[in-house]
Motif scaffolding. Structure first.
Motif: not given
Ligand SMILES: [Zn+2]
Length: 173
Positions: A143-144, A146, A165-166, A150-151, A30, A169
């Motif tokens: 996906s890992n 973040t 964030m978007e 958000y966790v 992660y 990503k």
């Protein structure tokens, strides 16, 4: 210094034990992004903050694996780390609710308070570059990756409402 000797010994033992040799530095699965919530920061400063705020941690190091400077303490976009990273020691960057994210999660901290301002471009670019290189090195899927808050199980605004964030990503995909 005693703490440091202890923890390096423990880590070397774990790392040296049979299959651990391969497992220990390869367990990273992660990446968790943080902000420091303060406008100044370098390794020494964050070590001091960690000593004060998480005095129960036997690892006398910054709680993250990397910090990225904002021009105040560290240069803009400068990536720094200490012996937590050097010896692949677990992190202390999320709560006890998510021990696995500490044990197998690489913590990356942006210096600054992203509740109050945007991420400077130079710092953002360094983050994207570092994240992509860690993802490639350890085969970590998007996906890992973040942000701290958000966790599930974490109650924090970290890495701040201005962290894109978007966009991030998309940029690391
Ligand atoms: Zn955080």
């Amino acid at each position: 210094m005693k703490r440091r000797t202890f923890i390096i010994g423990t880590t070397a033992l774990l790392a040296g034990a049979g299959a651990g040799t391969a497992y220990w530095p390869r367990r990273w699965n992660y990446i968790v992004i943080h902000h420091s919530a303060g406008n100044y920061g370098d390794i020494k400063f964050l070590q001091q903050v960690h000593r004060e705020r998480q005095s129960g941690d036997p690892v006398d190091a910054i709680p993250y694996h990397y910090v990225i400077g904002n021009g105040n303490g560290l240069a803009m976009g400068e990536i720094a780390s200490d012996w937590r990273r050097e010896y692949d020691i677990w992190g202390a960057h999320v709560s006890g609710n998510n021990s696995d994210r500490n044990f197998r999660g690489i913590g990356v901290c942006l210096i600054g308070n992203l509740e109050e301002h945007q991420v400077p471009q130079g710092q953002y670019d360094a983050l994207v570059k570092l994240t992509r290189s860690l993802m490639a090195q350890y085969d970590i899927p998007v996906s890992n990756v973040t942000g701290h808050g958000y966790v599930e199980g974490e109650s924090t605004k970290c890495p701040g409402k201005h962290f894109p964030m978007e966009k991030f990503k998309r940029d690391i995909a």
